[in-house]
Design a protein around this motif. Structure first.
Motif, PDB file in Angstrom:
ATOM      1  N   PRO A 194       0.955  -1.322   0.247  1.00 29.86           N
ATOM      2  CA  PRO A 194      -0.186  -0.209   0.033  1.00 29.86           C
ATOM      3  C   PRO A 194       0.970   1.091  -0.007  1.00 29.86           C
ATOM      4  CG  PRO A 194      -0.015  -0.968   2.019  1.00 29.86           C
ATOM      5  CD  PRO A 194       0.973  -1.967   1.291  1.00 29.86           C
ATOM      6  N   ILE A 195       0.415   2.126  -0.719  1.00 27.96           N
ATOM      7  CA  ILE A 195       1.419   3.385  -0.958  1.00 27.96           C
ATOM      8  C   ILE A 195       0.345   4.563  -0.090  1.00 27.96           C
ATOM      9  CG2 ILE A 195       2.076   5.242  -2.411  1.00 27.96           C
ATOM     10  CD1 ILE A 195       2.304   3.240  -4.477  1.00 27.96           C
ATOM     11  N   GLN A 196       1.087   5.416   0.763  1.00 28.79           N
ATOM     12  CA  GLN A 196       0.407   6.221   1.439  1.00 28.79           C
ATOM     13  C   GLN A 196       0.605   7.879   0.581  1.00 28.79           C
ATOM     14  OE1 GLN A 196      -0.586   5.419   4.982  1.00 28.79           O
ATOM     15  NE2 GLN A 196      -1.744   7.517   4.974  1.00 28.79           N
ATOM     16  N   ILE A 197      -0.329   8.419   0.400  1.00 29.47           N
ATOM     17  CA  ILE A 197      -0.367   9.741  -0.238  1.00 29.47           C
ATOM     18  C   ILE A 197      -0.736  10.825   0.625  1.00 29.47           C
ATOM     19  CG2 ILE A 197      -0.849  11.037  -2.354  1.00 29.47           C
ATOM     20  CD1 ILE A 197      -0.984   8.033  -3.642  1.00 29.47           C
ATOM     21  N   ARG A 198      -0.359  12.054   0.524  1.00 28.18           N
ATOM     22  CA  ARG A 198      -0.904  13.237   0.918  1.00 28.18           C
ATOM     23  C   ARG A 198      -1.464  13.938  -0.229  1.00 28.18           C
ATOM     24  NH1 ARG A 198      -0.582  15.561   6.361  1.00 28.18           N
ATOM     25  NH2 ARG A 198      -2.901  14.680   6.259  1.00 28.18           N
ATOM     26  N   ASP A 199      -2.614  14.247  -0.641  1.00 26.10           N
ATOM     27  CA  ASP A 199      -2.901  14.604  -1.748  1.00 26.10           C
ATOM     28  C   ASP A 199      -3.106  16.000  -1.985  1.00 26.10           C
ATOM     29  OD1 ASP A 199      -6.616  13.834  -2.366  1.00 26.10           O
ATOM     30  OD2 ASP A 199      -5.520  15.313  -0.929  1.00 26.10           O
ATOM     31  N   ASN A 234      -3.595   0.658  -2.681  1.00 29.60           N
ATOM     32  CA  ASN A 234      -3.109  -0.479  -3.095  1.00 29.60           C
ATOM     33  C   ASN A 234      -2.595  -0.582  -4.474  1.00 29.60           C
ATOM     34  OD1 ASN A 234      -2.963  -2.234  -0.576  1.00 29.60           O
ATOM     35  ND2 ASN A 234      -5.266  -2.617  -1.043  1.00 29.60           N
ATOM     36  N   PRO A 285     -11.018   4.490  -2.860  1.00 27.71           N
ATOM     37  CA  PRO A 285     -10.361   5.538  -2.681  1.00 27.71           C
ATOM     38  C   PRO A 285     -10.059   6.801  -3.624  1.00 27.71           C
ATOM     39  CG  PRO A 285      -8.839   3.523  -3.150  1.00 27.71           C
ATOM     40  CD  PRO A 285     -10.303   3.114  -2.945  1.00 27.71           C
ATOM     41  N   SER A 290      -5.204  12.438   3.292  1.00 28.50           N
ATOM     42  CA  SER A 290      -4.334  11.299   3.449  1.00 28.50           C
ATOM     43  C   SER A 290      -4.928  10.043   2.893  1.00 28.50           C
ATOM     44  CB  SER A 290      -3.894  11.098   4.864  1.00 28.50           C
ATOM     45  OG  SER A 290      -3.133  10.463   4.975  1.00 28.50           O
ATOM     46  N   VAL A 291      -4.562   9.662   1.853  1.00 30.72           N
ATOM     47  CA  VAL A 291      -4.886   8.467   1.213  1.00 30.72           C
ATOM     48  C   VAL A 291      -3.985   7.244   0.943  1.00 30.72           C
ATOM     49  CG1 VAL A 291      -6.376   7.826  -1.054  1.00 30.72           C
ATOM     50  CG2 VAL A 291      -6.094  10.023  -0.576  1.00 30.72           C
ATOM     51  N   THR A 292      -4.639   5.916   1.413  1.00 27.24           N
ATOM     52  CA  THR A 292      -3.950   4.713   1.401  1.00 27.24           C
ATOM     53  C   THR A 292      -4.249   3.882  -0.188  1.00 27.24           C
ATOM     54  OG1 THR A 292      -3.924   4.838   3.514  1.00 27.24           O
ATOM     55  CG2 THR A 292      -3.183   2.782   2.493  1.00 27.24           C
TER      56      THR A 292
END
Lengths: 301, 337
Positions: free
Chosen positions: A20-25, A34, A116, A30-32
């Motif tokens: 899983p990649i964690q991103i701050r858009d 896969n 997501p 904050s979005v996780t």
């Protein structure tokens, strides 16, 4: 001896692939996700064009996303500003991607869906470049995305090289109409960024934003415009859903008697362009955008 | 005096009792039909078989997801907003004794939207929009009662219309001041709709809608008594002032719940109570539930049409109710003259 090693290596690789990649858009969410995401619905022109460019065609696009021609074959999910949630879910996506300029208005409703949602920043050319890298990571196409990005960057560089360096920059006013008002843009927006790169002296530079939540959009009064007396004026006309022509952003200004005394009007340097792609589609067509703008600022090239 | 009034009321009750039950069944059947149509239609094609399969839990994953997450919440939301607005019709008619019995026309809805937007901006967003909107509507009720007295219902109607106009221009002012390229935020209030409705919104408004509706349906007797005039009502043991306040507070609450959820929707209250009167007469014990049903039917139908006519784009439900209601109002006024 080798087998367990290979097995564990494969296992690790598998875990890495499905990590899983964690991103701050771009909206601070904050979005996780896969990775790899195989069924992406693009909710903005930017997302559509960049995904197609890196060879990871989305499975859905907004109805106004008509570039490149191959995108037309992708099913449409309605207006970019109010995409149809049923259609989106009907495509069984595993990821939704929009961009701040387009999706911020519907992000709350879309974020409530069980898929997501990433809303990428799109307020500069650099944001476009970063989005290429992000999409490459999300779709497991990092190498190819990098290659396309470098191609885009080299083309941009070549076009910008045409801007003459030792002449006085023309004063440029760019206006776009939105919600019944006319806005200008500073370099905190994508189009403002491109105007700078195309060698313009943006008369809106330094003006504080009208709404702190949307940096870079400013309102200039007629007095300010007359005082600035731009050499070139560019109006970005919105693309309407029905295809009927949207009003020119200069409509109200043209009524004033001061209009005809403006340099740009006297020298016939008022241009109306479509907001697509200049304003609404930050992405690979940046090259086209620059190629259109530069001759308007430096006609003798 | 007492027995005369009581006799009159008994007479009225007997006269109207006769044929209401089949009408109620008819309305409920119509509502169920509209709900079925709303569930079966949308931009994602779901056949009747799939819908029935979903009811017993046997539908495919995608259809089930769409029905659970998108369509069913939206349909229920439209129903609740419609029934809440429908109830404001008889409530405002009983409370204000005016024929312009509509939360939109009397300014409650406009002030509800204005209140919600303004209170959100000063940091009260945590209360949830239904609560903020109810406060706005309550303020409009207070203004109306302060600026007019019980004698002249015409004057009250005019003041209400003025308040409605003021609130709409207040919203336009906020729109102009917000100076944002995406001011659709405030615009979204002015033409009500259910875009992106989901379970979050449903849970937020459900308790208020449920409580408001339950209490309103129990006010039939009180509303009937209020119609007889304060003197007679007091003689029959009613605290007229408190009752009126209760009735109006409920109208404000239900307006706030509806407007806070989906923005302004014109004429639903007036439409509902007018149609209900035509069928059921003047007994509020019947008018209240009937208006709730009719309002629910009207808004649900408007939403279904709005989201399927030009799919995948939507016409907001508020556009339909305002046009429909406006036409009905014109027909009504021609009959009255």
């Amino acid at each position: 001896m080798k087998k367990p090693f290979l097995l564990s290596a494969a296992l690790l690789a598998g875990i890495a692939l499905a990590a899983p990649i964690q991103i701050r858009d771009g909206l601070g969410r904050s979005v996780t996700v896969n990775a790899p995401a195989n069924r992406i619905v693009a909710l903005s022109l930017t997302a559509t064009e960049i995904l197609v460019d890196i060879g990871a065609n989305p499975i859905g696009r907004p109805s106004s996303a008509t570039h490149p021609a191959t995108a037309l074959r992708i099913p449409d999910v309605g207006s970019a500003y109010r995409p149809d949630t049923e259609k989106i879910l009907g495509l069984r996506p595993d990821l939704l991607i929009g961009s701040v300029g387009t999706t911020a208005a519907s992000a709350r409703q879309l974020g409530a869906l069980p898929i997501p949602l990433i809303v990428t920043p799109d307020s500069s050319l650099k944001d476009v470049y970063d989005t290429y890298t992000l999409f490459g990571k999300l779709t497991n196409r990092e190498a190819y995305a990098k290659a396309r990005l470098e191609f885009l960057q080299s083309r941009v560089k070549r076009v910008i090289a045409k801007v003459p360096s030792n002449v006085v920059k023309p004063k440029v006013l760019a206006l776009l109409a939105a919600g019944g008002q006319s806005f200008s843009t500073t370099d905190e927006t994508y189009i403002g960024d491109l105007l700078e790169k195309a060698g313009a002296n943006n008369v809106a530079k330094g003006t504080p934003s009208a709404d702190p939540r949307q940096p870079g959009f400013v309102v200039l009064s007629l007095e300010q415009i007359v005082a600035a007396n731009p050499d070139v004026m560019i109006g970005f006309r919105a693309v309407t859903a029905t295809g009927a022509p949207a009003p020119s952003p200069f409509e109200r200004l043209e009524q004033s008697s001061a209009w005809k005394n403006l340099n740009a009007v006297k020298n016939n340097r008022v241009h109306i362009l479509s907001s697509d792609p200049f304003v609404t589609a930050p992405g690979p067509r940046a090259v086209e955008t620059l190629e259109t703008l530069i001759p308007l600022f430096y006609p003798k090239q | 005096m007492k027995s005369d009034a009581k006799q009159t009321m008994q007479l009225a009750r007997d006269v109207t009792k006769s044929s209401s039950l089949p009408w109620f069944f008819g309305l409920i059947a119509l509502l169920l039909l509209v709900l079925g149509i709303a569930l079966a239609n949308g931009s994602y094609p779901i056949s009747l078989q799939t819908l029935l399969a979903w009811v017993v839990g046997q539908a495919d994953a995608t259809s089930a997801q769409i029905l659970w997450e998108v369509r069913a919440p939206r349909v229920i939301l439209a129903l609740l907003v419609g029934s809440s607005l429908g109830l404001t019709g008889p409530l405002l008619q009983a409370g204000f004794r005016t024929s312009l019995a509509d939360s939109y026309l009397l300014g409650l809805a406009g002030f509800a939207a204005l209140g919600a937007v303004l209170l959100q901006q000063i940091g009260m967003a945590g209360f949830g929009t239904p609560v903020l909107a109810s406060m706005g509507a309550g303020f409009a009720v207070w203004l109306l009662t302060q600026l007019s007295n019980e004698r002249s219902s015409e004057r009250r109607a005019l003041i209400g219309v003025a308040l409605a106009a003021m609130s709409l221009s207040g919203l336009s002012l906020l729109l102009a001041l917000s100076q944002s390229p995406t001011s659709s935020n405030v615009l979204g209030w002015v033409v009500g709709g259910f875009y992106g409705a989901g379970t979050n919104q449903l849970w937020q408004m459900l308790p208020f809608a449920a409580i408001g509706t339950a209490i309103a349906l129990m006010l039939g007797r009180i509303a009937n008594l209020l119609q007889l005039g304060d003197d007679v009502a007091e003689n029959l043991g009613l605290n007229a002032r408190a009752s009126r306040n209760l009735v109006l507070m409920l109208a404000a609450l239900l307006t706030g719940v509806a407007v806070g959820t989906s923005g302004l929707m014109g004429f639903v209250g007036l439409l509902s109570v007018s149609v209900a009167r035509g069928i059921f007469g003047t007994d509020y014990k019947k008018l209240l539930p009937a208006s709730a049903l009719i309002g629910g039917i009207a808004v649900s139908l408007s939403d279904v049409i709005g989201r399927t006519l030009i799919a995948p784009n939507e016409i907001p439900a508020g556009a339909f109710t305002t046009v429909l209601g406006g036409i009905y109002l014109m027909i009504l006024s021609r009959r009255a003259s």
